[in-house]
Write a protein that holds these residues in place. Structure first.
Motif, PDB file in Angstrom:
ATOM      1  N   GLY A 362      25.497 -16.412  17.147  1.00 19.72           N
ATOM      2  CA  GLY A 362      24.072 -16.708  17.196  1.00 19.72           C
ATOM      3  C   GLY A 362      23.491 -16.823  18.592  1.00 19.72           C
ATOM      4  N   PHE A 363      24.290 -16.463  19.635  1.00 20.99           N
ATOM      5  CA  PHE A 363      23.786 -16.443  21.019  1.00 20.99           C
ATOM      6  C   PHE A 363      23.140 -17.775  21.397  1.00 20.99           C
ATOM      7  CE2 PHE A 363      23.383 -12.218  19.048  1.00 20.99           C
ATOM      8  CZ  PHE A 363      24.311 -11.525  19.802  1.00 20.99           C
ATOM      9  N   GLU A 385      12.750 -12.392  29.280  1.00 18.40           N
ATOM     10  CA  GLU A 385      12.794 -10.964  28.935  1.00 18.40           C
ATOM     11  C   GLU A 385      14.174 -10.370  29.242  1.00 18.40           C
ATOM     12  OE1 GLU A 385      10.493  -6.763  30.004  1.00 18.40           O
ATOM     13  OE2 GLU A 385       9.875  -8.645  30.949  1.00 18.40           O
ATOM     14  N   ILE A 386      14.743 -10.735  30.374  1.00 19.16           N
ATOM     15  CA  ILE A 386      16.071 -10.216  30.742  1.00 19.16           C
ATOM     16  C   ILE A 386      17.125 -10.644  29.732  1.00 19.16           C
ATOM     17  CG2 ILE A 386      17.937 -10.453  32.446  1.00 19.16           C
ATOM     18  CD1 ILE A 386      15.675 -10.658  34.591  1.00 19.16           C
ATOM     19  N   VAL A 391      20.727  -9.957  24.846  1.00 19.62           N
ATOM     20  CA  VAL A 391      21.054 -10.261  23.452  1.00 19.62           C
ATOM     21  C   VAL A 391      21.022  -8.986  22.613  1.00 19.62           C
ATOM     22  CG1 VAL A 391      20.265 -11.460  21.365  1.00 19.62           C
ATOM     23  CG2 VAL A 391      20.328 -12.681  23.556  1.00 19.62           C
ATOM     24  N   LEU A 392      19.988  -8.164  22.818  1.00 21.04           N
ATOM     25  CA  LEU A 392      19.899  -6.894  22.089  1.00 21.04           C
ATOM     26  C   LEU A 392      21.127  -6.021  22.388  1.00 21.04           C
ATOM     27  CD1 LEU A 392      18.365  -4.916  20.278  1.00 21.04           C
ATOM     28  CD2 LEU A 392      17.112  -4.139  22.321  1.00 21.04           C
ATOM     29  N   HIS A 397      26.397  -3.829  20.520  1.00 22.40           N
ATOM     30  CA  HIS A 397      27.800  -3.564  20.847  1.00 22.40           C
ATOM     31  C   HIS A 397      28.758  -4.566  20.205  1.00 22.40           C
ATOM     32  CE1 HIS A 397      25.637  -1.281  23.964  1.00 22.40           C
ATOM     33  NE2 HIS A 397      26.723  -0.494  23.980  1.00 22.40           N
ATOM     34  N   GLY A 398      28.237  -5.401  19.309  1.00 22.35           N
ATOM     35  CA  GLY A 398      29.091  -6.340  18.593  1.00 22.35           C
ATOM     36  C   GLY A 398      29.749  -7.369  19.478  1.00 22.35           C
ATOM     37  N   LYS A 399      29.022  -7.879  20.447  1.00 23.61           N
ATOM     38  CA  LYS A 399      29.561  -8.860  21.391  1.00 23.61           C
ATOM     39  C   LYS A 399      28.772 -10.157  21.345  1.00 23.61           C
ATOM     40  CE  LYS A 399      31.353  -5.675  24.938  1.00 23.61           C
ATOM     41  NZ  LYS A 399      31.353  -5.362  26.388  1.00 23.61           N
TER      42      LYS A 399
END
Length: 458
Positions: A362-363, A385-386, A391-392, A397-399
């Motif tokens: 969930g970052f 924004e960065i 996150v995107l 990439h499944g990380k």
């Protein structure tokens, strides 16, 4: 004949007797009614409205009735309508015509008002004790789980890492406010209406301050019409109870979610769970669900009494007889919920590893990465924004953010340096919260100390 029947040429219909009577529910007030009547009899004797000897005969009679009621020797009669008339009839039967003098300088209107206040005052004291028990449990859980890492949520989505101890102390604050509301309500309950008569006062030179002193009230109702027609104190109590039940319900909702296989953050003790009649594998959080359901019942009681009172002209109206069922029901259900919730909470098992594992998804360290960039000199909106782009990238990439290498970090911003790899650890995210009232361990320790100080002074 009814004790008030002199003006009537015939008896009330049996159907009216049944419909009009409240003894089925107001018999709960027998002790409070007798305590109020004993104080009233003392006052009548003190003020020479009746003789001291008559006053003592009445008091002795009332005390003997109280003893017999508590021994189960008394059966109340529906034809005497309510607890007040039942006890007065019992008194007259025991001591004769002297008993007929008890009702001098009072009405059932001020009598029932004082009975309810005596009852509610006693119940609030008990409920405050139950709340203190719950606050102690929450404080203890806060201390035990100060290092138990878990996800914090907004919108039921994982948001930022916190600790279970921190979460428990959030509920401590809620129930602490509930306790304060009850203490405040108690002040308005603890004002005495007895001696107001039906609505206009009395022609007898009574001593209402003496009555207040005898019954432990801090003040006397200043307007007799208000004294007999007021039920604000009962409405206020049920309102306070509704807020408290809302807090219990929110907590129960979380416990229900946490005990599901999807979360598996906690497991309810077998003693506070139930099974399924058809599915042998089930372990259901029925206690928490029922508390959540009873919240609607208490809300209904609040709407009930507000609706009863909303259109009543001054002073007393028979509608007000219906104030007691919602009040009694609220008191009994609130006490039951507080007792069983506290025991359920104390006996649950916390799945620490599962809670910690959930923080890896969930970052939840994204905000800390943004704050890192701000401290490096970037505006917060640019940092936001960065990190959003990071996150995107991780999603694609499944990380997790924790999985990114330093090279990947610097590809998003040259402001990143090697220290970011330590800062993004969940434990570091929690420890970094330095603001007052945060989830950091030192902050929780302060909350625990404040809670212990509070509990030792109530």
């Amino acid at each position: 004949m009814k004790l008030w029947g002199g003006r009537f040429a015939k008896n009330t219909a049996s159907l009216v007797d049944s419909f009009n009577a409240s003894i089925e529910f107001d018999q709960k007030l027998y002790k409070h009614d007798i305590i109020g009547s004993i104080a009233h009899a003392k006052m009548l004797g003190k003020c020479n409205i009746i003789t001291i000897e008559e006053s003592q005969i009445i008091i002795d009679g009332l005390q003997s009735i109280l003893e017999d009621i508590e021994k189960g020797f008394v059966t109340f009669q529906i034809e005497y309508e309510d607890i007040h008339m039942n006890i007065e009839k019992l008194l007259i039967d025991r001591i004769g015509d002297v008993g007929k003098k008890l009702h001098t300088a009072r009405s059932r209107n001020d009598q029932v008002a004082v009975d309810i206040r005596l009852y509610l005052r006693e119940e609030i004291e008990e409920i405050c004790g139950l709340l203190k028990n719950l606050l102690t449990t929450l404080k203890d859980l806060g201390k035990i789980h100060g290092d138990t890492v878990m996800p914090g949520y907004t919108h039921l989505q994982r948001a930022q890492p916190v600790t279970l101890g921190y979460h428990m102390m959030a509920y401590f604050q809620m129930f602490k406010r509930d306790l304060a509301r009850l203490h405040d309500c108690y002040e308005r309950v603890n004002i005495m209406p007895l001696g107001a008569g039906a609505l206009a006062g009395t022609t007898y030179a009574t001593d209402r301050q003496f009555l207040a002193q005898q019954l432990g009230f801090t003040d006397v109702c200043q307007n007799s019409m208000d004294a007999v027609s007021d039920r604000d104190f009962a409405i206020e109590f049920i309102s306070d109870a509704s807020i408290m039940m809302m807090h219990l319900s929110r907590f129960c909702e979380e416990l229900i979610l946490w005990s599901s296989a999807e979360f598996h953050f906690i497991e309810m003790d077998d003693a506070y769970s139930t099974g399924s009649s058809i599915m042998p594998q089930k372990k259901n959080p029925d206690v928490a669900e029922l508390i959540r359901g009873k919240t609607g019942r208490i809300y209904g009681n609040l709407m009930n009494i507000l609706t009863i009172m909303k259109g009543l002209p001054l002073a007393y109206n028979k509608d007000m007889q219906e104030d007691k069922p919602p009040l009694f029901d609220t008191v009994e259900n609130l006490k039951d919920c507080l007792v069983i919730f506290n025991e359920m909470l104390k006996t649950m098992t916390v799945q620490k590893d599962q809670m910690k594992k959930a923080t890896k998804e969930g970052f939840m360290n994204a905000t800390d990465v943004a704050d890192y960039l701000v401290k490096k000199g970037l505006p917060f909106r640019s940092s936001h924004e960065i990190v959003g782009k990071m996150v995107l990238h991780c999603i694609q990439h499944g990380k997790a953010i924790d999985d990114l290498s330093l090279e990947e970090f610097t590809s998003f911003s040259p402001a990143f340096t090697e220290d970011i790899l330590e800062i993004i650890k969940i434990e570091s995210c929690i420890a970094s919260k330095v603001s007052y009232g945060s989830t950091a361990k030192g902050s929780i320790e302060t909350m625990i100390q404040q809670a212990e100080d509070f509990l030792s002074n109530i």
